[in-house]
Design a protein around this motif. Sequence first.
Motif, PDB file in Angstrom:
ATOM      1  N   TYR A  24       0.840  -1.207   0.000  1.00  0.00           N
ATOM      2  CA  TYR A  24       0.000   0.000   0.000  1.00  0.00           C
ATOM      3  C   TYR A  24       0.868   1.246   0.000  1.00  0.00           C
ATOM      4  O   TYR A  24       0.499   2.266  -0.598  1.00  0.00           O
ATOM      5  CB  TYR A  24      -0.944   0.000   1.211  1.00  0.00           C
ATOM      6  CG  TYR A  24      -2.080  -0.968   1.059  1.00  0.00           C
ATOM      7  CD1 TYR A  24      -3.085  -0.738   0.122  1.00  0.00           C
ATOM      8  CD2 TYR A  24      -2.160  -2.114   1.836  1.00  0.00           C
ATOM      9  CE1 TYR A  24      -4.128  -1.638  -0.045  1.00  0.00           C
ATOM     10  CE2 TYR A  24      -3.207  -3.020   1.682  1.00  0.00           C
ATOM     11  CZ  TYR A  24      -4.185  -2.764   0.739  1.00  0.00           C
ATOM     12  OH  TYR A  24      -5.218  -3.650   0.586  1.00  0.00           O
ATOM     13  N   THR A  35      -1.725   6.269   1.900  1.00  0.00           N
ATOM     14  CA  THR A  35      -1.809   4.827   2.109  1.00  0.00           C
ATOM     15  C   THR A  35      -3.192   4.436   2.603  1.00  0.00           C
ATOM     16  O   THR A  35      -3.765   3.437   2.150  1.00  0.00           O
ATOM     17  CB  THR A  35      -0.723   4.379   3.117  1.00  0.00           C
ATOM     18  OG1 THR A  35       0.551   4.802   2.625  1.00  0.00           O
ATOM     19  CG2 THR A  35      -0.707   2.881   3.302  1.00  0.00           C
ATOM     20  N   TYR A  39      -5.810   1.922   0.808  1.00  0.00           N
ATOM     21  CA  TYR A  39      -6.320   0.750   1.517  1.00  0.00           C
ATOM     22  C   TYR A  39      -7.848   0.716   1.459  1.00  0.00           C
ATOM     23  O   TYR A  39      -8.434  -0.318   1.131  1.00  0.00           O
ATOM     24  CB  TYR A  39      -5.839   0.767   2.971  1.00  0.00           C
ATOM     25  CG  TYR A  39      -6.379  -0.373   3.789  1.00  0.00           C
ATOM     26  CD1 TYR A  39      -5.777  -1.622   3.743  1.00  0.00           C
ATOM     27  CD2 TYR A  39      -7.502  -0.203   4.596  1.00  0.00           C
ATOM     28  CE1 TYR A  39      -6.276  -2.692   4.480  1.00  0.00           C
ATOM     29  CE2 TYR A  39      -8.012  -1.264   5.333  1.00  0.00           C
ATOM     30  CZ  TYR A  39      -7.391  -2.499   5.275  1.00  0.00           C
ATOM     31  OH  TYR A  39      -7.908  -3.543   5.998  1.00  0.00           O
TER      32      TYR A  39
END
Length: 150
Positions: A24, A35, A39
């Motif tokens: 990620y 990130t 996600y």
Amino acid sequence: MEKFLDDLSTKILRELYRNAKITYNKLSRIVGASTAVCYRRVKELEKQGIIKSYTIEVNEKKLGYLIKTLIEVKTKTGVTIKLVKTLGQYPNVSRIFGITGDRDAIIEAYFRNVEELDRFLKRIREVCSDIVETETHIVLNEHKNMRGWF
């Protein structure tokens, strides 16, 4: 045409298509989002069923399967569950596609040599009495669109 994904989700999907093992952290740098956002987007793509699974791509030649074939099949009754189950018992068979047109199916299969291919073709005609005709194509080369087809 209806647009299903925004630009960020499309970028994420394309990167995962190239490399499903990407972290990620690296994904976020490539697509220009945090990130946490990456996600959440990936989890949403999974939840929506757009991402069905994460898989590997096997180099069949390194396993000794030097011949990739696409075998067109014409049957008496079309693609039946019995036919799919019978053909699916052969480890050489990778996929079976039901198709439109003069033929009923295309079998994607791998073989070590032409003798193994010949034995397979003879055997499926013996055990699948529904098969009327086959036409075999040997794949000479293959090109994957690394950008993604979407």
